[in-house]
Structure formats: structure tokens, C-alpha cells
Write a protein that holds these residues in place. Structure first.
Motif, PDB file in Angstrom:
ATOM      1  N   SER A  72       9.478   5.856   1.013  1.00 52.41           N
ATOM      2  CA  SER A  72       8.107   5.591   1.462  1.00 52.41           C
ATOM      3  C   SER A  72       7.424   6.876   1.898  1.00 52.41           C
ATOM      4  N   PHE A  73       6.225   7.093   1.393  1.00 53.26           N
ATOM      5  CA  PHE A  73       5.457   8.284   1.749  1.00 53.26           C
ATOM      6  C   PHE A  73       3.980   7.964   1.580  1.00 53.26           C
ATOM      7  N   MET A  74       3.213   8.131   2.667  1.00 53.73           N
ATOM      8  CA  MET A  74       1.776   7.870   2.603  1.00 53.73           C
ATOM      9  C   MET A  74       1.013   9.011   3.261  1.00 53.73           C
ATOM     10  N   ARG A  75      -0.249   9.106   2.876  1.00 56.33           N
ATOM     11  CA  ARG A  75      -1.119  10.181   3.380  1.00 56.33           C
ATOM     12  C   ARG A  75      -2.474   9.598   3.781  1.00 56.33           C
ATOM     13  N   THR A  76      -3.053  10.190   4.834  1.00 54.24           N
ATOM     14  CA  THR A  76      -4.423   9.882   5.217  1.00 54.24           C
ATOM     15  C   THR A  76      -5.212  11.181   5.327  1.00 54.24           C
ATOM     16  N   VAL A  77      -6.481  11.129   4.975  1.00 52.30           N
ATOM     17  CA  VAL A  77      -7.365  12.285   5.169  1.00 52.30           C
ATOM     18  C   VAL A  77      -8.567  11.899   6.023  1.00 52.30           C
ATOM     19  N   ASP A  78      -8.498  10.689   6.625  1.00 57.38           N
ATOM     20  CA  ASP A  78      -9.608  10.223   7.455  1.00 57.38           C
ATOM     21  C   ASP A  78      -9.122   9.722   8.817  1.00 57.38           C
ATOM     22  N   GLY A  79      -8.068  10.359   9.328  1.00 58.64           N
ATOM     23  CA  GLY A  79      -7.588  10.012  10.657  1.00 58.64           C
ATOM     24  C   GLY A  79      -6.820   8.713  10.738  1.00 58.64           C
ATOM     25  N   GLY A  80      -6.405   8.193   9.577  1.00 60.50           N
ATOM     26  CA  GLY A  80      -5.614   6.970   9.559  1.00 60.50           C
ATOM     27  C   GLY A  80      -6.403   5.708   9.282  1.00 60.50           C
ATOM     28  N   ASN A  81      -7.701   5.839   9.039  1.00 57.18           N
ATOM     29  CA  ASN A  81      -8.484   4.650   8.680  1.00 57.18           C
ATOM     30  C   ASN A  81      -8.049   4.086   7.336  1.00 57.18           C
ATOM     31  N   SER A  82      -7.609   4.964   6.440  1.00 58.23           N
ATOM     32  CA  SER A  82      -7.059   4.512   5.157  1.00 58.23           C
ATOM     33  C   SER A  82      -5.863   5.386   4.812  1.00 58.23           C
ATOM     34  N   TRP A  83      -4.903   4.767   4.099  1.00 59.14           N
ATOM     35  CA  TRP A  83      -3.666   5.458   3.727  1.00 59.14           C
ATOM     36  C   TRP A  83      -3.411   5.257   2.240  1.00 59.14           C
ATOM     37  N   SER A  84      -2.964   6.318   1.568  1.00 60.57           N
ATOM     38  CA  SER A  84      -2.641   6.218   0.146  1.00 60.57           C
ATOM     39  C   SER A  84      -1.156   6.511  -0.055  1.00 60.57           C
ATOM     40  N   THR A  85      -0.526   5.732  -0.920  1.00 64.23           N
ATOM     41  CA  THR A  85       0.898   5.879  -1.211  1.00 64.23           C
ATOM     42  C   THR A  85       1.125   6.979  -2.230  1.00 64.23           C
ATOM     43  N   GLU A  86       2.170   7.790  -2.019  1.00 69.55           N
ATOM     44  CA  GLU A  86       2.551   8.831  -2.978  1.00 69.55           C
ATOM     45  C   GLU A  86       4.022   8.655  -3.339  1.00 69.55           C
TER      46      GLU A  86
END
Length: 326
Positions: free
Chosen positions: A124-138
Motif C-alpha cells: 500500500s502506498f498513497m500520496r496527497t498534494v493537498d494536505g490530505g483532502n484527497s489521496w491517490s494510490t501508487e
């Protein structure tokens, strides 16, 4: 599945014995305060072992890790849970949860107030670029063992991209710990997986090591890498040299590695604490060397992590908070 803050029925329980329950991570909240997280959504804030106060949060999921940027906090845990505080831990909101995944996020790191990553079980690996409002899986195939990468390329060629992604997700190892040193992100995981990234985890390169057990932590200082894991296995590597195993003379799994004043603290199961002068150990370091000191706490309580605060070491353990004497 992104959720809004949950109802009060799902809040953590205000437990009189929360500071005696399993706590899994601790980080500094300010120059003289810490925040610790653990089972049943317990979050404790204090300045010493004795004055810990529980904060109610919108989850009962076990929390495995916590991180801070300025007055912003994020904690992650089981049920793919991510909670966030904007006020130094006083109040918390549920940012993300997916109970259908039935496995935990194990660590979280934020590079700044907007950009962060989380890692956990089953790749499991996810990233956010908006402070955690949205997360994308990688999904990062370079984190696989080379044999698995070769197999997956065959899958992609003969079975197509969709099945390739499903298979990749199913065979990625568990990711246990993130660690950032200068401009490099390190990650430790199961089946001998150590990896590094110089672009904030956008791409990864495996670090070769002749060991296939699980790693639970990795740390770095100067040009030295140190990794620890199952059954007391601890390894050290100088820049381009080979890995050296440090014999701790016990089989308690290594949970956390801390570098304090050019000494390495190794916190393990069964109450073992090793203090190592890692800059001056020889080629075959052992617990009998003068540079290596091993102690076992009388209660043999498992040590999960620790923090130096106000010139005192505070540990999170399987029995809650405890002072750590080296």
C-alpha cells in the motif's frame, strides 16, 4: 473511499488506562511536548510519562504512526485510516478510511503542509498534494524482488495491463517504515526489502542486501545506512561498502532505530535496548564489544519507539508510556 468525520459512536473511547495500553509511535509536538498513538485510536499528549492526557479522535482503529509539520498532524493505522489535526492535536478529523481493505497503513511522512505519503501492508502506498483532502494510490514495481519483476513483465506481455496491475498489487511486499534523511526517502519492508528514492517517493530503487527477513526500520547518518528487523537482525553499511551484521546476542525483533548524539539506540521486543557507538565499531561487531551495550528491562516489555524530550527518553511500549534508561 474518502469519508467525512464519523459519528460519535465511532470515536475513540476515553479510557482511564489508555496510557497503559499498547502505544506504537511517538513524535514531538513542540520543544517540550509529545504526541503518542496506539491501539483503539488512543492518542496521548504530554510533556512527561506522568502527565499524559488522552485526546478523543474519530476512530477506534489502532493507530500505527504519527507525524507533524508545524501545527499540523497526521496519524495512520488499521482499516486504512488517516486522521488529521490542524491545531497541534487538540481536535482531529477523519480524512480517509477504507475498512474493506482489512489491512493497516504502517507509516506516514509529510514533506510540507500539502505533500505527504503513506505506506502499509500489501504494498500500500498513497500520496496527497493537498494536505490530505484527497489521496491517490501508487504501485511501484521497482520495489519488487528482481525475480518478481521479470515474472510481471511476462504477465504484462501475455495477459494485458489490467491483470498486470492486479498481480502487482497482490505480490508487493508489506511496507513497514518510511525514513527521510536530507533529500532521500528510505523505506523498509518484508522479505528483505530496503529501498530509496531521491524524488519524494515518485520512483524507487531497491537497496541490495543478502537477507530476506522483514525489516521494521531503517535510518541513516552521514554516509552510513542502518536497518533492523526480525529476530534481532541488525545491519550497517558505509556508502559503497558491503553490509555488516551487528550481533545483538538476542532474538528480539528490532522495532525502531534512533540516532542520538552519534549513538545508535536499538529498541526491540522483550525489553532489549542496545546502545551502539556505530561510528567506531569494527568489521564484525558483537554485543561483547565495548562499543555495544545491551540492556534488558526488568519487565521485558516490548519497546516500539522512543523520543528524546527535555533531556529524557520517553518510550512507547506494549504497556504504554515508559521512561527509557539506556
Amino acid at each position: 473511499l474518502v469519508l467525512s468525520a464519523s459519528s460519535f459512536a465511532n470515536d475513540s473511547i476515553n479510557a482511564a488506562l489508555s496510557n497503559d495500553s499498547i502505544l506504537l509511535d511517538i513524535t514531538s509536538l513542540s520543544a517540550n511536548q509529545y504526541v503518542a498513538v496506539g491501539e483503539r485510536g488512543h492518542i496521548l499528549i504530554g510533556s512527561s510519562v506522568a502527565d499524559a492526557q488522552q485526546v478523543i479522535v474519530p476512530t477506534k482503529a489502532t493507530l500505527t504512526a504519527v507525524t507533524r509539520i508545524d501545527n499540523l498532524l497526521w496519524a495512520v493505522g488499521h482499516d486504512f485510516t488517516i486522521i488529521h489535526s490542524k491545531d497541534s492535536g487538540a481536535t482531529w478529523q477523519l480524512q480517509y478510511q477504507d475498512v474493506n481493505k482489512e489491512h493497516p497503513l504502517m507509516d506516514v511522512h509529510f514533506f510540507d503542509q500539502k505533500h505527504g505519503i503513506v505506506a502499509g501492508a500489501y504494498g500500500s502506498f498513497m500520496r496527497t498534494v493537498d494536505g490530505g483532502n484527497s489521496w491517490s494510490t501508487e504501485l511501484h514495481s521497482t520495489l519488487l524482488h528482481p525475480d518478481d519483476i521479470e515474472y510481471l513483465e511476462e504477465v504484462r506481455e501475455f495477459d494485458g495491463e489490467e491483470f498486470y496491475k492486479q498481480e502487482l498489487e497482490s505480490i508487493l511486499p508489506h511496507f513497514n517504515r518510511l525514513y527521510v534523511f536530507e533529500n532521500t526517502v528510505y523505506m523498509a519492508g518484508e522479505t528483505g526489502m530496503l529501498a530509496q528514492s531521491t524524488n519524494q517517493g515518485m520512483s524507487w530503487e531497491r537497496i541490495d542486501i543478502d537477507y530476506d527477513g522483514s525489516f521494521f526500520d531503517i535510518t541513516s547518518s552521514k554516509d552510513i545506512l542502518i536497518a533492523g528487523g526480525l529476530r534481532g537482525n541488525l545491519f550497517m553499511k558505509h556508502s559503497d561498502n558491503e553490509w555488516t551484521r551487528i550481533d545483538l546476542c538476542h532474538t528480539g525483533s528490532v522495532n525502531s532505530l534512533l540516532i542520538i548524539d552519534e549513538r545508535l539506540l536499538v529498541l526491540s521486543n522483550n525489553g532489549y535496548v542496545a546502545t551502539i557507538d556505530y561510528l567506531s565499531v569494527d568489521d564484525t561487531p558483537s554485543c561483547s564489544d565495548p562499543q555495544v551495550t545491551i540492556k534488558q528491562n526488568n519487565d521485558k516489555v516490548t519497546l516500539l519507539n522512543a523520543l528524546s524530550l527535555n533531556n529524557n527518553m520517553i518510550a512507547v511500549t506494549s504497556n504504554g508510556l515508559a521512561p527509557l534508561t539506556e
